[in-house]
Motif scaffolding. Structure first.
Motif, mmCIF file in Angstrom:
data_model
loop_
_atom_site.group_PDB
_atom_site.id
_atom_site.type_symbol
_atom_site.label_atom_id
_atom_site.label_comp_id
_atom_site.label_asym_id
_atom_site.label_seq_id
_atom_site.Cartn_x
_atom_site.Cartn_y
_atom_site.Cartn_z
ATOM 1 N N THR A 164 -10.403 21.135 -1.334
ATOM 2 C CA THR A 164 -9.508 21.464 -1.969
ATOM 3 C C THR A 164 -9.032 20.554 -3.136
ATOM 4 O O THR A 164 -9.892 19.383 -3.127
ATOM 5 C CB THR A 164 -8.285 21.615 -1.108
ATOM 6 N N ARG A 165 -8.113 20.575 -3.792
ATOM 7 C CA ARG A 165 -7.635 19.535 -4.749
ATOM 8 C C ARG A 165 -7.331 18.479 -4.231
ATOM 9 O O ARG A 165 -7.449 17.334 -4.425
ATOM 10 C CB ARG A 165 -6.471 20.042 -5.655
ATOM 11 N N MET B 167 -10.424 30.558 -1.354
ATOM 12 C CA MET B 167 -9.214 29.941 -1.968
ATOM 13 C C MET B 167 -8.496 30.755 -3.125
ATOM 14 O O MET B 167 -9.136 31.510 -3.786
ATOM 15 C CB MET B 167 -9.607 28.740 -2.860
ATOM 16 N N SER C 167 -3.013 28.019 -3.980
ATOM 17 C CA SER C 167 -2.822 26.816 -2.933
ATOM 18 C C SER C 167 -2.938 27.582 -1.592
ATOM 19 O O SER C 167 -2.678 27.262 -0.449
ATOM 20 C CB SER C 167 -1.383 26.239 -3.196
ATOM 21 N N PHE D 223 -5.182 29.887 1.413
ATOM 22 C CA PHE D 223 -6.786 29.850 1.929
ATOM 23 C C PHE D 223 -6.855 31.148 2.701
ATOM 24 O O PHE D 223 -6.173 30.932 4.138
ATOM 25 C CB PHE D 223 -7.095 28.628 2.584
ATOM 26 N N LEU E 155 -4.643 22.121 6.287
ATOM 27 C CA LEU E 155 -4.266 22.579 5.085
ATOM 28 C C LEU E 155 -2.918 22.318 4.684
ATOM 29 O O LEU E 155 -2.267 21.695 3.806
ATOM 30 C CB LEU E 155 -4.336 23.862 4.753
ATOM 31 N N LEU F 8 -0.652 22.770 1.548
ATOM 32 C CA LEU F 8 -1.368 24.069 1.556
ATOM 33 C C LEU F 8 -1.362 25.122 2.360
ATOM 34 O O LEU F 8 -0.344 24.593 3.399
ATOM 35 C CB LEU F 8 -2.725 23.752 1.088
ATOM 36 N N PHE G 186 -15.631 21.846 -6.951
ATOM 37 C CA PHE G 186 -14.310 21.264 -6.474
ATOM 38 C C PHE G 186 -14.150 20.468 -8.161
ATOM 39 O O PHE G 186 -15.058 20.551 -8.928
ATOM 40 C CB PHE G 186 -14.240 20.324 -5.767
#
Ligand code: CIR
Length: 267
Positions: free
Chosen positions: A85-86, A133, A136, A138, A158, A163, A267
């Motif tokens: 993820t970010r 995804m 934000s 999942f 998350l 998230l 990513f």
């Protein structure tokens, strides 16, 4: 003008800058499969993998190519071993026993890119082919590979990073993303059992015919969509939705139930 109900999920699109792939091992012929398409040809798989890397690069990604890991026949399907993820990376605990050891060296690789690397632990199992995804949020498929405990661990991790996650039951396919691909802008490529699921009705569904179901596993990359070669109806549907497409031949990976997305971490 009022928002169309199908346009609620618009949010900032991710930009993918990097990808990690793993070169197919010679042992790929021993990979897990339910398909009756014959054994993959190793030399052909290598060529297809090189072309796949080139396609990622053409979409603007810098690609790290890890060495083949002969001990694990399915290790080229690297998407399953981590969720990126970010904010954080989460190392999975594969549900397939022959794949558990694939995660051993991935932490070291991810530490070069992430400050926060988390892990799913026993008795939780999860494979990231089951995780889609959407901004934000999942979606996590409960499958033969991802159990409820694993999904709950992923959701908790998350949430630690701001998230969110939710679970989706699946029955017919190997992984959630075997039958779904989010193309940003609220567009969801959808096939089979997912066409009628209530949680996906808010999306603009791009339906894929059963006979082209393999192509539902495609990848949005910075505005282009990578799709497997040989699925003309799916390609037309995606292009009609406004995307440019790039075809990649992944026939040898299909023989092991592997799709386009499984071959990289992006990513
Ligand atoms: C397996 O059964 O685990 C591999 N032969 C294929 C994994 C495909 N991965 C994916 O769909 N994310």
């Amino acid at each position: 003008m009022a928002n169309h109900p199908k346009q609620r999920n618009n949010m900032k699109k991710p930009i993918f800058k990097k990808a990690i792939v793993r070169t197919p091992a010679r042992s790929i012929v021993n990979g897990i499969t339910t398909a009756s398409l014959g054994l993959p040809d190793y030399d052909k798989a290598l060529i297809q993998h090189t072309e796949y890397v080139r396609a990622l690069e053409e979409c603007g990604l810098e690609v790290l190519v890890l060495n083949a890991n002969e001990q694990y026949p399915d290790s080229t399907f690297i998407e399953d071993v981590a969720l990126l993820t970010r904010q954080c990376a989460i190392i999975m605990n594969p549900g397939a026993s022959s794949r558990k050891g694939e995660t051993a060296d991935i932490g070291n690789v991810l530490n070069d890119f992430y400050d926060h690397v988390e892990s799913v632990r026993e008795p939780g199992t999860a494979e990231a082919g089951d995780i889609m995804m959407v901004g934000s949020h999942f979606y996590i498929g409960l499958s033969a590979r991802t159990n409820t405990e694993g999904a709950q661990q992923v959701i908790q991790l998350l949430e630690k990073y701001g998230l969110s996650g939710s679970v989706v039951n699946l029955t017919d396919v190997l992984h959630l993303k075997t039958g779904l691909a989010y193309l940003e802008d609220n567009n969801l490529v959808t096939c089979g059992e997912f066409l009628t699921k209530s949680e996906f009705q808010k999306f603009n569904i791009l339906p894929i015919d059963e006979e082209e179901s393999y192509s539902a596993n495609c990848i949005w990359l910075n505005g282009s969509v990578l799709i497997p070669k040989g699925y003309p109806k799916a390609r037309a549907t995606i292009e009609q939705a406004g995307y440019s497409t790039k075809e990649v031949d992944v026939s040898e990976f299909r023989k092991l139930d592997g799709g386009l997305s499984c071959l990289s971490l992006r990513f």
